[in-house]
Design a protein around this motif. Structure first.
Motif, short mmCIF file in Angstrom:
data_model
loop_
_atom_site.label_atom_id
_atom_site.label_comp_id
_atom_site.label_asym_id
_atom_site.label_seq_id
_atom_site.Cartn_x
_atom_site.Cartn_y
_atom_site.Cartn_z
N THR A 60 0.84 -1.21 0.00
CA THR A 60 0.00 0.00 0.00
C THR A 60 0.87 1.26 0.00
OG1 THR A 60 -1.72 -1.17 1.21
CG2 THR A 60 -1.81 1.24 1.26
N GLN A 116 1.17 11.27 6.72
CA GLN A 116 0.37 11.48 7.94
C GLN A 116 0.54 10.32 8.90
OE1 GLN A 116 -3.65 11.95 6.65
NE2 GLN A 116 -3.29 14.01 5.80
N GLY A 176 1.67 1.76 10.53
CA GLY A 176 2.38 0.79 9.70
C GLY A 176 2.57 1.24 8.26
N VAL A 177 1.50 1.68 7.60
CA VAL A 177 1.61 2.12 6.21
C VAL A 177 2.50 3.36 6.13
CG1 VAL A 177 0.33 3.03 4.24
CG2 VAL A 177 -0.64 1.15 5.58
N SER A 219 2.52 13.62 13.35
CA SER A 219 2.21 12.60 14.36
C SER A 219 1.60 13.30 15.56
CB SER A 219 3.49 11.87 14.79
OG SER A 219 3.22 10.99 15.87
N SER A 220 0.91 12.51 16.40
CA SER A 220 0.37 13.05 17.65
C SER A 220 1.40 12.99 18.76
CB SER A 220 -0.86 12.23 18.05
OG SER A 220 -0.49 10.86 18.16
N LYS A 274 7.45 9.85 18.70
CA LYS A 274 7.37 9.17 17.40
C LYS A 274 7.97 10.04 16.30
CE LYS A 274 3.34 6.27 18.35
NZ LYS A 274 1.94 6.00 17.93
N TYR A 311 0.52 16.99 15.01
CA TYR A 311 -0.82 17.44 14.59
C TYR A 311 -1.76 17.63 15.79
CZ TYR A 311 -2.30 12.46 14.73
OH TYR A 311 -2.57 11.17 15.10
N VAL A 351 -3.95 9.24 5.46
CA VAL A 351 -4.54 8.12 6.21
C VAL A 351 -5.61 8.59 7.18
CG1 VAL A 351 -2.47 6.66 6.05
CG2 VAL A 351 -2.79 8.13 8.07
N THR A 393 -8.78 15.07 8.10
CA THR A 393 -7.51 15.54 7.53
C THR A 393 -7.60 15.94 6.05
OG1 THR A 393 -6.91 13.23 7.16
CG2 THR A 393 -5.98 14.29 9.11
N ILE A 439 -5.57 6.74 1.35
CA ILE A 439 -5.28 5.40 1.86
C ILE A 439 -6.24 4.98 2.96
CG2 ILE A 439 -3.51 3.95 2.94
CD1 ILE A 439 -2.78 4.95 0.13
N GLY A 440 -6.40 5.86 3.97
CA GLY A 440 -7.16 5.45 5.15
C GLY A 440 -8.17 6.47 5.59
N VAL A 441 -9.03 6.02 6.49
CA VAL A 441 -10.11 6.88 7.00
C VAL A 441 -10.15 6.75 8.52
CG1 VAL A 441 -11.48 6.90 4.89
CG2 VAL A 441 -11.77 5.01 6.47
N LEU A 442 -8.98 6.91 9.14
CA LEU A 442 -8.87 6.65 10.58
C LEU A 442 -9.76 7.55 11.43
CD1 LEU A 442 -5.02 6.15 10.70
CD2 LEU A 442 -6.70 4.46 11.44
N ILE A 474 -2.87 -2.70 18.56
CA ILE A 474 -3.09 -1.78 17.43
C ILE A 474 -4.28 -0.88 17.74
CG2 ILE A 474 -4.58 -3.17 15.88
CD1 ILE A 474 -2.46 -2.17 13.65
N1 NAP Z 1 -6.16 1.66 1.14
C1 NAP Z 1 -5.42 0.64 1.49
O1 NAP Z 1 -5.00 -0.19 0.68
C2 NAP Z 1 -5.03 0.51 2.91
C3 NAP Z 1 -4.07 -0.41 3.31
C4 NAP Z 1 -3.67 -0.45 4.64
C5 NAP Z 1 -4.28 0.41 5.55
N2 NAP Z 1 -5.25 1.24 5.13
C6 NAP Z 1 -5.87 2.18 6.05
O2 NAP Z 1 -4.89 3.13 6.39
C7 NAP Z 1 -5.05 3.55 7.73
C8 NAP Z 1 -3.76 3.29 8.48
O3 NAP Z 1 -3.56 1.90 8.57
P1 NAP Z 1 -2.33 1.31 9.40
O4 NAP Z 1 -2.46 -0.17 9.36
O5 NAP Z 1 -1.07 1.96 8.97
O6 NAP Z 1 -2.72 1.84 10.85
P2 NAP Z 1 -1.91 1.88 12.20
O7 NAP Z 1 -0.62 1.15 12.07
O8 NAP Z 1 -2.84 1.51 13.28
O9 NAP Z 1 -1.54 3.43 12.31
C9 NAP Z 1 -2.42 4.38 12.76
C10 NAP Z 1 -1.68 5.72 12.91
O10 NAP Z 1 -2.30 6.70 12.13
C11 NAP Z 1 -2.09 7.94 12.70
N3 NAP Z 1 -3.33 8.72 12.75
C12 NAP Z 1 -4.49 8.41 13.35
N4 NAP Z 1 -5.37 9.42 13.21
C13 NAP Z 1 -4.72 10.37 12.51
C14 NAP Z 1 -5.06 11.66 12.06
N5 NAP Z 1 -6.27 12.17 12.32
N6 NAP Z 1 -4.14 12.37 11.37
C15 NAP Z 1 -2.93 11.85 11.10
N7 NAP Z 1 -2.54 10.63 11.51
C16 NAP Z 1 -3.43 9.93 12.21
C17 NAP Z 1 -1.55 7.73 14.10
O11 NAP Z 1 -0.17 8.12 14.07
P3 NAP Z 1 0.51 8.80 15.32
O12 NAP Z 1 0.44 7.78 16.43
O13 NAP Z 1 1.89 9.08 14.85
O14 NAP Z 1 -0.26 10.04 15.64
C18 NAP Z 1 -1.73 6.25 14.32
O15 NAP Z 1 -0.71 5.69 15.10
C19 NAP Z 1 -6.27 2.78 8.24
O16 NAP Z 1 -7.43 3.57 8.03
C20 NAP Z 1 -6.33 1.57 7.36
O17 NAP Z 1 -7.60 1.00 7.27
C21 NAP Z 1 -5.63 1.31 3.84
#
Ligand code: NAP
Length: 337
Positions: free
Chosen positions: A149, A169, A173-174, A193-194, A198, A213, A237, A242, A259-262, A324
């Protein structure tokens, strides 16, 4: 063999370690003895039952993992016993552009019975990618969803070039993969990052500028201070909270890789800004086997190592989901079999 599954009802509390028959490879398939798996935020969404109506129990969670080939079905020609391979996220998407026929979410790995949180898994040989020897099992396990991704967030459509500016952002992991890949590609990076801790970790991996942020809610203005014309590409993400800010700090003609909708899945955005500033909002959903092979080739050349934040034994796999969910871990959370 043992397998973690959601048998009947979604919910982390309903994950059970059960016995299942050893799978037998059919034509064109290989059997893997799983070595390690790695969790993505998406796996938590699946287990909580929020990954779409098409996904129903039974589910073996997790899309990412690595295994050793221990048996070959008839007709297998690309792989041999002893190879270490990762199963791909979309088993039916070998190459070419995204198409409905190869991207059904209910057949994506870890949204059905074919997840990686098990001791043995049968996969089509064309849905498996060999991993380089220099990677540990835990490192290799992180690649199929998170690594691919991040790669496509930087390369799909118009690829990132040396000297480009990339805003990443968060430090999930991504995002950490995106930071490592963008640095490898010679881009100038800005990470949000928050957490200041980190952000220091991100700096050590090559982040050029950083913004907290949480303490700087108007972080897009800070990005404009670093780069008055705006940033070339954003790895988005955050989603609802955002994307409007991303639109304000991407440059004219820049790319926002969605990518994401956190922070939420629905957002009212100012469409005229997108239109008049030639902004390209590009949806990305993981990638194909061909994309995965490009990731592995580039990583092997650069000897790039994924960041590992925690490793848990197989019998404690639910703790990976709790971790997670809690956030706070920098680097991927893995489970060893
Ligand atoms: N489209 C795709 O193919 C794909 C693939 C993988 C994941 N995703 C999506 O991408 C997102 C991230 O996945 P992940 O597995 O990397 O998650 P993860 O490892 O759980 O990482 C989440 C991190 O995102 C940051 N975050 C949360 N809210 C935020 C905000 N409002 N603004 C900026 N950063 C924010 C935080 O970083 P800090 O702790 O540094 O603040 C948090 O630690 C999820 O929504 C997931 O579903 C999509």
């Amino acid at each position: 063999m043992k397998v973690w599954e959601i048998a009947e009802r979604f919910g982390l509390e309903n994950m059970r370690l059960t016995e299942a028959p050893e799978p037998v490879p059919g034509h064109g398939q290989v059997k893997l003895r799983m070595l390690a798996a790695s969790i993505n935020y998406r796996d938590l969404v699946v287990v909580q039952g929020n990954y779409g109506k098409a996904i129903r129990p039974p589910v073996v969670p997790m899309s990412d993992g690595v295994g050793e080939v221990v048996a070959l079905g008839p007709g297998v020609s690309r792989l041999k016993v002893g190879d270490r391979v990762c199963p791909t996220f979309f088993p039916d998407w070998a190459c070419g552009r995204p198409r409905d026929a190869v991207m059904q979410m209910d057949r994506a790995r870890g949204a059905s019975r074919n997840g990686t949180l098990c001791q043995a898994l049968v996969v089509d040989e064309r849905a498996a990618v060999k991993v380089p020897d220099y990677l540990s099992n835990e490192e290799a396990a992180t690649l199929p969803c998170a690594g691919v991704t991040a790669w496509n967030a930087l390369t799909y459509g118009t690829p990132t070039l040396p000297g480009d500016t990339v805003l990443i952002q968060g430090t999930g992991g991504v995002s950490v993969f995106a930071l490592q890949f963008a640095t490898m590609m010679g881009a100038r990076t800005i990470v949000t990052s928050s957490s200041d801790d980190k952000l220091e970790r991100a700096r050590a991996l090559g982040a050029g500028d950083v913004v907290n942020y949480r303490t700087t809610p108007e972080w897009h203005q800070e990005v404009r201070r670093f780069l008055p014309e705006g940033v070339d590409r954003i790895v988005e993400v955050g989603g609802a909270d955002t994307v409007s800010r991303s639109i304000k700090c991407v440059r004219m003609g820049g790319v926002i890789a969605m990518i994401g909708v956190l922070s939420g899945a629905r957002s009212a955005i100012e469409l005229p800004l997108v239109v008049m500033r030639f902004i390209r909002l590009e949806g990305i959903t993981v990638g194909s086997t061909e994309h995965f092979e490009a990731v592995v080739k580039a990583m092997a050349h650069a000897r790039l190592r994924p960041q590992i934040g925690a490793v848990l034994p197989f019998d404690q796999a639910p703790v990976a989901f709790e971790k997670i969910k809690a956030g706070g871990t920098f680097g991927k959370i893995c489970v060893t079999m």
